[in-house]
Design a protein around this motif. Sequence first.
Motif, PDB file in Angstrom:
ATOM      1  N   GLU A 137       0.855  -1.188   0.000  1.00 42.48           N
ATOM      2  CA  GLU A 137       0.000   0.000   0.000  1.00 42.48           C
ATOM      3  C   GLU A 137       0.891   1.239   0.000  1.00 42.48           C
ATOM      4  O   GLU A 137       1.898   1.296   0.710  1.00 42.48           O
ATOM      5  CB  GLU A 137      -0.906   0.017   1.228  1.00 42.48           C
ATOM      6  N   SER A 138       0.500   2.220  -0.824  1.00 45.29           N
ATOM      7  CA  SER A 138       1.229   3.488  -0.875  1.00 45.29           C
ATOM      8  C   SER A 138       0.223   4.628  -0.809  1.00 45.29           C
ATOM      9  O   SER A 138      -0.721   4.673  -1.595  1.00 45.29           O
ATOM     10  CB  SER A 138       2.047   3.595  -2.162  1.00 45.29           C
ATOM     11  N   LEU A 139       0.428   5.531   0.116  1.00 44.28           N
ATOM     12  CA  LEU A 139      -0.493   6.653   0.262  1.00 44.28           C
ATOM     13  C   LEU A 139      -0.204   7.779  -0.726  1.00 44.28           C
ATOM     14  O   LEU A 139      -1.098   8.549  -1.067  1.00 44.28           O
ATOM     15  CB  LEU A 139      -0.443   7.195   1.698  1.00 44.28           C
ATOM     16  N   ASP A 140       1.044   7.886  -1.192  1.00 53.28           N
ATOM     17  CA  ASP A 140       1.399   8.989  -2.085  1.00 53.28           C
ATOM     18  C   ASP A 140       1.769   8.538  -3.496  1.00 53.28           C
ATOM     19  O   ASP A 140       2.056   9.356  -4.362  1.00 53.28           O
ATOM     20  CB  ASP A 140       2.551   9.810  -1.494  1.00 53.28           C
ATOM     21  N   GLY A 141       1.774   7.219  -3.752  1.00 52.28           N
ATOM     22  CA  GLY A 141       2.120   6.739  -5.075  1.00 52.28           C
ATOM     23  C   GLY A 141       3.609   6.695  -5.353  1.00 52.28           C
ATOM     24  O   GLY A 141       4.029   6.327  -6.455  1.00 52.28           O
ATOM     25  N   ARG A 142       4.438   7.050  -4.373  1.00 49.32           N
ATOM     26  CA  ARG A 142       5.895   7.025  -4.552  1.00 49.32           C
ATOM     27  C   ARG A 142       6.586   6.053  -3.609  1.00 49.32           C
ATOM     28  O   ARG A 142       7.521   5.358  -3.987  1.00 49.32           O
ATOM     29  CB  ARG A 142       6.487   8.426  -4.332  1.00 49.32           C
ATOM     30  N   ARG A 192       2.858   0.366   3.636  1.00 50.14           N
ATOM     31  CA  ARG A 192       2.836  -0.876   4.410  1.00 50.14           C
ATOM     32  C   ARG A 192       2.629  -2.049   3.462  1.00 50.14           C
ATOM     33  O   ARG A 192       2.220  -1.878   2.312  1.00 50.14           O
ATOM     34  CB  ARG A 192       1.743  -0.869   5.477  1.00 50.14           C
ATOM     35  N   THR A 193       2.904  -3.229   3.995  1.00 56.37           N
ATOM     36  CA  THR A 193       2.697  -4.470   3.249  1.00 56.37           C
ATOM     37  C   THR A 193       1.433  -5.142   3.771  1.00 56.37           C
ATOM     38  O   THR A 193       1.256  -5.276   4.985  1.00 56.37           O
ATOM     39  CB  THR A 193       3.897  -5.418   3.431  1.00 56.37           C
ATOM     40  N   LEU A 194       0.574  -5.549   2.847  1.00 51.07           N
ATOM     41  CA  LEU A 194      -0.677  -6.199   3.220  1.00 51.07           C
ATOM     42  C   LEU A 194      -0.475  -7.716   3.293  1.00 51.07           C
ATOM     43  O   LEU A 194       0.381  -8.276   2.600  1.00 51.07           O
ATOM     44  CB  LEU A 194      -1.771  -5.856   2.214  1.00 51.07           C
ATOM     45  N   ASP A 195      -1.284  -8.359   4.092  1.00 50.98           N
ATOM     46  CA  ASP A 195      -1.214  -9.810   4.258  1.00 50.98           C
ATOM     47  C   ASP A 195      -1.917 -10.470   3.080  1.00 50.98           C
ATOM     48  O   ASP A 195      -3.148 -10.526   3.020  1.00 50.98           O
ATOM     49  CB  ASP A 195      -1.863 -10.211   5.577  1.00 50.98           C
ATOM     50  N   ARG A 196      -1.144 -10.999   2.130  1.00 46.72           N
ATOM     51  CA  ARG A 196      -1.745 -11.550   0.924  1.00 46.72           C
ATOM     52  C   ARG A 196      -2.563 -12.813   1.206  1.00 46.72           C
ATOM     53  O   ARG A 196      -3.409 -13.204   0.388  1.00 46.72           O
ATOM     54  CB  ARG A 196      -0.674 -11.848  -0.116  1.00 46.72           C
TER      55      ARG A 196
END
Length: 232
Positions: A140-145, A149-153
Amino acid sequence: MNSVILVAAGRSTRMGGQGDKLWLSLAGRPVIAHVWERFDRCPLVDEIVLVTRPETQPRFLQLAQEIRTTKPFRFAPGGPRRQDSVWNGLQAVAPEADLVAVQDAARPCTPPDLIRACYEAARRTGAAVAAQPVTDTIKESLDGRFVTRTLDRARLWAVQTPQAFQTSILRRALHEAQRRGLEITDDTAACELIGQPVELVVHPAPNPKLTRPEDLPFLEWLLRQTGVAPNP
């Protein structure tokens, strides 16, 4: 009675100026021909609603003759958003339809067994969606750069179409999305608004969607594997 809504009113903005992707040649026929024929040949489908732009309807009528459709079909106008197009299609579904499926018209390789399984799950549960477990690591990226955080796949699923519903449930769910002024890109998201459980329907065969020009060779290869397209 079972219906299907084929959502075919998009503008193909990610196809790099190649025009309406539904009419691009795939294994010698337009992409939409493969999609329409799969549902037309499905024994569980009783009628087909094509959500289209009005100017494309003559092409669809001609295509119906070319692929020799057997199921009754009718048109509904596309809307400004996908959810509006699905809502318009829902208004054209026969009043006696118990179940309705929604299918992307740019997903030409949907296996017949998956269509059947989605209808059966919707009859059991009320709503169902073709889905695959996510295998890539998702960030996940809040600003696109930068990574936030990493999500639990292990808990993530990629949903596709068909998505199937008891007709009254889809109508109520989409109405709730409209009432709240929400924009959704997936019809099962509307079910979440009304607390409707959605059953995940997993199938081993690929079911990709045509989104960009580079998708066409892969789709044609898949069709060859199922005997739909001739080998070169």
